[in-house]
Design an enzyme around this catalytic site. Structure first.
Site, PDB file in Angstrom:
ATOM      1  N   LYS A  20       0.811  -1.220   0.000  1.00 27.45           N
ATOM      2  CA  LYS A  20       0.000   0.000   0.000  1.00 27.45           C
ATOM      3  C   LYS A  20       0.843   1.269   0.000  1.00 27.45           C
ATOM      4  O   LYS A  20       2.049   1.247   0.242  1.00 27.45           O
ATOM      5  CB  LYS A  20      -0.940  -0.022   1.214  1.00 27.45           C
ATOM      6  CG  LYS A  20      -2.188  -0.883   0.944  1.00 27.45           C
ATOM      7  CD  LYS A  20      -3.198  -0.789   2.061  1.00 27.45           C
ATOM      8  CE  LYS A  20      -4.502  -1.465   1.622  1.00 27.45           C
ATOM      9  NZ  LYS A  20      -5.446  -1.597   2.743  1.00 27.45           N
ATOM     10  N   ARG A  37      -4.321  -9.889   4.677  1.00 25.89           N
ATOM     11  CA  ARG A  37      -4.783  -9.824   3.285  1.00 25.89           C
ATOM     12  C   ARG A  37      -3.585  -9.439   2.429  1.00 25.89           C
ATOM     13  O   ARG A  37      -3.014  -8.354   2.603  1.00 25.89           O
ATOM     14  CB  ARG A  37      -5.911  -8.800   3.171  1.00 25.89           C
ATOM     15  CG  ARG A  37      -6.517  -8.696   1.783  1.00 25.89           C
ATOM     16  CD  ARG A  37      -7.690  -7.717   1.793  1.00 25.89           C
ATOM     17  NE  ARG A  37      -8.299  -7.600   0.480  1.00 25.89           N
ATOM     18  CZ  ARG A  37      -7.891  -6.758  -0.456  1.00 25.89           C
ATOM     19  NH1 ARG A  37      -6.870  -5.948  -0.231  1.00 25.89           N
ATOM     20  NH2 ARG A  37      -8.497  -6.722  -1.632  1.00 25.89           N
TER      21      ARG A  37
END
Lengths: 158, 287
Positions: B222, B256
């Site tokens: 991210k 995740r």
């Protein structure tokens, strides 16, 4: 009848050193089987660390009978391979073969000076030989050096 | 807390890899690599072989872009879920959607878990989970609209906000009939948050774990990792794994991820250091 069992002082047998996989599963199985054939009351011949291994094996087995019983904690050299704890020593294999033959014959004979050099844990085996120099017929349940240390699980009955 | 994801129960101390499977042409990391259904199926096959316990199938990228209507989203994911269910009966199937209508269709096709990355934008999603005995991920987004980027959002205390919102969402799910052991909370790094917010959530993740709800973290590649290290998307694995290690030490349960193998090794190593997992096989010095 007097019963005697020899097991190695491998700390990997202790529950506090357990991993997800057991690196000494066969040794453990052999040792538990042999110790399970001892009587209810067992005299332990072992150093301080070996005594912990003995205590684990005795706790983990259900035993019956009143035969005099001894659990001896000792093993051969720790210099069997390049990766062995004490690195490779070419004399180790011969030392273990000689000690192993004497154990199978029920008459333990130890070269104590060489044992020290080869990191063999033999004090309790010497103590056993001093107590009784004819142990009777041997049942060999384990005889291998999977991690460069010679292990035996041997039971004697006489 | 014991975790039950649809038909799959997990032990109290289990950590779980949730592998991202995009049925999208434009997600930020894979850029459409698994847009074709067979490519997405190959990805499922691969991550299951790598040990992922969960696959998280998504039909809409998180970032802004062309609007994908309900019908198009259903077309991307429903039949695919059925195909994965048929081929991999033991894998947990999660679907990344905020729409109750899509949730309904994928649960009917065999999904076990609804990953509501947009924090309850559709209030009826919990009813769908309850109706199917499915599990739900309750995320914190700070109340933003789905598929929007954060713009000058600030919090008095981002961790407090994440805890309050996700726990409230979790309780709302339970009140709607979702089993208590089937609710997971997720602080949702970078969703409605700038890099400083995501870093603080990582640093203080233990406070979320202390709520008792199982915590999911979605850190993989991210922007907070990229901005911390000034690295583009393709070069964020090491930073992702460092953030993963911090979350694992704090007690996160579900991860995740894009990279299953690397994350599993990182989490297992940290869990082993923390004394929550045994070494795989220990003999050195113990012969």
């Amino acid at each position: 009848m007097t019963r005697v069992v020899l097991v190695p002082g491998a700390l990997a047998l202790l529950p506090e050193y357990a991993g997800i996989e057991d690196p000494v599963a066969e040794l453990r199985s052999a040792a538990l089987g042999a110790v399970g054939r001892l009587g209810r009351e067992v005299t332990v011949l072992a150093g301080a660390q070996g005594a912990r291994v003995a205590a684990y094996l005795l706790d983990a087995t259900d035993r019956a009978g009143a035969e005099p019983s001894y659990l001896v904690v000792g093993n051969g050299s720790a210099k069997r391979t390049e990766k062995a704890p004490g690195h490779f020593d070419e004399r180790a294999e011969g030392f273990d073969a000689a000690l192993g033959a004497s154990l199978r014959a029920g008459r333990p004979a130890v070269d104590v000076a060489l044992a020290r050099e080869l990191w063999a844990d033999v004090d309790a085996i010497v103590e056993l030989a001093d107590l009784d120099d004819d142990l009777g017929e041997a049942q060999v349940d384990y005889d291998d050096a999977p991690y460069g240390v010679q292990y035996w699980v041997i039971g004697w009955a006489r | 807390m014991t975790l039950r994801l649809g038909r799959h129960p997990f032990a109290d101390d289990a950590t779980l890899m949730m592998a991202i499977v995009n049925r999208t042409p434009d997600s930020f990391f894979d850029r459409g690599a698994t847009w074709e259904e067979d490519k997405a199926f190959d990805r499922v096959t691969q991550v299951v072989a790598e040990g992922a316990e969960i696959v998280d199938i998504g039909g809409i990228k998180a970032a802004p872009g062309a609007e994908i209507g309900e019908e198009e989203e259903r077309a991307r994911v429903v039949d695919f879920v059925a195909r994965v269910r048929e081929s991999f009966p033991s894998v947990v199937i999660s679907v990344d959607t905020w729409r109750a209508s899509v949730g309904d269709a994928v649960c009917a096709a065999g999904a076990d878990l609804l990953n509501d990355a947009w924090g309850g934008a559709d209030p009826e999603l919990v009813d769908v989970a309850a109706a199917y005995g499915a599990a739900i991920v309750c995320t914190h987004t700070g109340g933003v609209t789905p598929r929007t980027r954060p713009y000058r959002i600030e919090y008095d205390d981002v961790v407090r906000a994440a805890i309050d919102d996700t726990v409230a969402y979790a309780e709302r799910a339970v009140a709607a009939g979702v089993a208590r052991e089937s609710v997971v909370i997720d602080p949702a790094h970078d969703f409605g948050k700038n890099t400083f917010h995501s870093l603080e959530l990582t640093r203080r993740l233990g406070e979320m774990v202390d709520t008792g709800w199982p915590v999911l973290v979605s850190l993989s590649n991210k922007d907070f990792v990229g901005e911390s290290l000034d690295l583009p998307v393709g070069e964020r694995l090491t930073g992702t794994l460092a953030a993963t290690a911090v979350c694992a030490l704090a007690g996160a349960r579900v991860y995740r991820v894009h990279q299953v193998v690397e994350t599993r090794q990182t989490v297992d190593m940290v869990e082993t250091i923390a004394g929550r997992r045994l070494p795989q096989r220990a003999i050195r010095g113990l012969q």
